[in-house]
Scaffold this active site. Sequence first.
Site, PDB file in Angstrom:
ATOM      1  N   GLU A   1      31.709  40.243  50.072  1.00 34.72           N
ATOM      2  CA  GLU A   1      32.440  41.466  49.712  1.00 34.72           C
ATOM      3  C   GLU A   1      31.930  42.050  48.401  1.00 34.72           C
ATOM      4  OE1 GLU A   1      34.387  43.043  51.625  1.00 34.72           O
ATOM      5  OE2 GLU A   1      35.182  41.605  53.067  1.00 34.72           O
TER       6      GLU A   1
ATOM      7  N   ARG B   1      30.216  45.814  48.619  1.00 35.32           N
ATOM      8  CA  ARG B   1      30.964  46.908  47.976  1.00 35.32           C
ATOM      9  C   ARG B   1      30.436  47.202  46.578  1.00 35.32           C
ATOM     10  NH1 ARG B   1      37.006  46.708  50.586  1.00 35.32           N
ATOM     11  NH2 ARG B   1      36.556  45.095  52.113  1.00 35.32           N
TER      12      ARG B   1
ATOM     13  N   ASP C   1      28.966  40.412  63.077  1.00 37.45           N
ATOM     14  CA  ASP C   1      28.564  41.833  63.085  1.00 37.45           C
ATOM     15  C   ASP C   1      27.391  42.283  62.220  1.00 37.45           C
ATOM     16  OD1 ASP C   1      30.245  41.422  60.880  1.00 37.45           O
ATOM     17  OD2 ASP C   1      31.706  42.947  61.408  1.00 37.45           O
TER      18      ASP C   1
ATOM     19  N   GLU D   1      34.332  51.924  61.774  1.00 37.16           N
ATOM     20  CA  GLU D   1      33.243  51.628  62.718  1.00 37.16           C
ATOM     21  C   GLU D   1      33.088  52.658  63.845  1.00 37.16           C
ATOM     22  OE1 GLU D   1      35.492  49.354  61.660  1.00 37.16           O
ATOM     23  OE2 GLU D   1      34.174  48.213  60.325  1.00 37.16           O
TER      24      GLU D   1
ATOM     25  N   THR E   1      26.159  47.973  54.905  1.00 38.46           N
ATOM     26  CA  THR E   1      27.273  47.848  55.856  1.00 38.46           C
ATOM     27  C   THR E   1      28.579  48.435  55.301  1.00 38.46           C
ATOM     28  OG1 THR E   1      28.314  46.361  57.451  1.00 38.46           O
ATOM     29  CG2 THR E   1      28.047  45.525  55.195  1.00 38.46           C
TER      30      THR E   1
END
Length: 480
Positions: A118, A122, A246, A380, A466
């Site tokens: 994360e 981010r 993913d 998504e 992502t």
Amino acid sequence: RAPRGFDYERFRRSLRHPVRGGRPGQDPESRARRDKVKEMMKFAWDNYKQYALGKNELRPLTKNGHIGNMFGGLRGATVVDALDTLYIMELEEEFQEAKNWVEKSFDLNVNGEASLFEVNIRYIGGLLAAYYLTGEEVFKSKALELGEKLLPAFNTPTGIPRGVINLGSGMSWSWGWASAGSSILAEFGTLHLEFLHLSELSGNPVMNIRKVLNRVEKPQGLYPNFLSPVTGNWVQHHVSIGGLGDSFYEYLIKSWLMSDKKDSEAKKMYDDALEAIEKHLVKKSAGGLTYIAEWRAGILDHKMGHLACFSGGMIALGAEHAGEEKKQHYVDLAAEITNTCHESYTRSDTKLGPEAFRFDAGTEAMATRLSERYYILRPEVVESYMYMWRLTHNPKYREWGWEVVKALEKYCRVEAGFSGIRDVYTATPTHDNMQQSFFLAETLKYLYLLFCEDDVLSLDDWVFNTEAHPLPVNHTDFRA
Ligand code: DMJ
């Protein structure tokens, strides 16, 4: 080798398209829709700023901030996630407010347990994108300083990092919920893009993850979600293109694109993985909807998570660069998956999709469990609309995106920001009181780009991480 300086001006001159700005000649409807999304971004930001600046997310119902436990004492996740979106939407004043906060209040000397994944997607992704878009040194130096703090997580026998790191002590360990001390495919497989740029900017090469994954034997060509960072072997045979797996697949094709198509190892791993996924996981429902099932040691679970809906966009992106014999096939597959995800939205009362939907016992693209009916402002599905639009220019994708804008306004907009909802199958949903930072980084950015001309953040020049933070394609070496 001594680090050489990165030549920002040379890099900017190499871009094939201007990164932002209205284009003359755009049709008035798309322009108005784009402006509407910009207004939503301003509303989301203004409320975060007013009630939660310096916390990680806004709680829009109680009008206060949320800190959470993913970022190890770091603050301002929404600021860093929003920077590039504010910039490309030309929200100049708001971008300055966010930049000021990074300059004056963003503290990296923290001591707490952070998710490596994360923090990377981010914070590192957000800071790198802000640097490449604006050339402001503060974003680069913060990205490099934070990147250094993450490096101890890679000190394992295989070089595969553990999932949790203490940003103060550098100690790292595996998630308690992950089986037998394993690391998660989607976590250690989603570092490559950002760390390549950190290496490029600092001159320090990192990362050994690809080699381990390429070497290890894969059941039926599939990549299970759990791997031991000690032995480099799979721990459990659960395969999913949704959560836990993913973005590993996403980063294979994007690594190849970001290398200006030179990283052929990544391309081959992507092609092989997609072939295995198609062979074993892609199914068609009784009603004719194509979906990607999950796999538990050979047994299929006919469920698709909202997270898995990014795959329409990923396959579209890959299709553009596939050989002629495969291209149409992948365009069709991407379109079918995107259509299925759209169906999961249209079959709900709110026209927003559930966290997971199923294809069994007469169910088609709907949640069957109460616990899977929520929508937390995830990106998504609109991400796939954006890629499909750029690939095909079929106007239906813009219409589908507009349906989402209307639904967000109707069901998620509250007095002080946007909130997730607990049940998409009722016209009077209750709110979860959380404005996720990825709503500003991703959902609103992809919606905005859907209504822009293709040369705004052109896919010729940029690869989105992502979390939708744009990182530049390395056309040449920009070290002076
Ligand atoms: C984001 O943080 C990223 O898109 C990640 O890849 C998956 N989860 C959220 C959005 O749903």
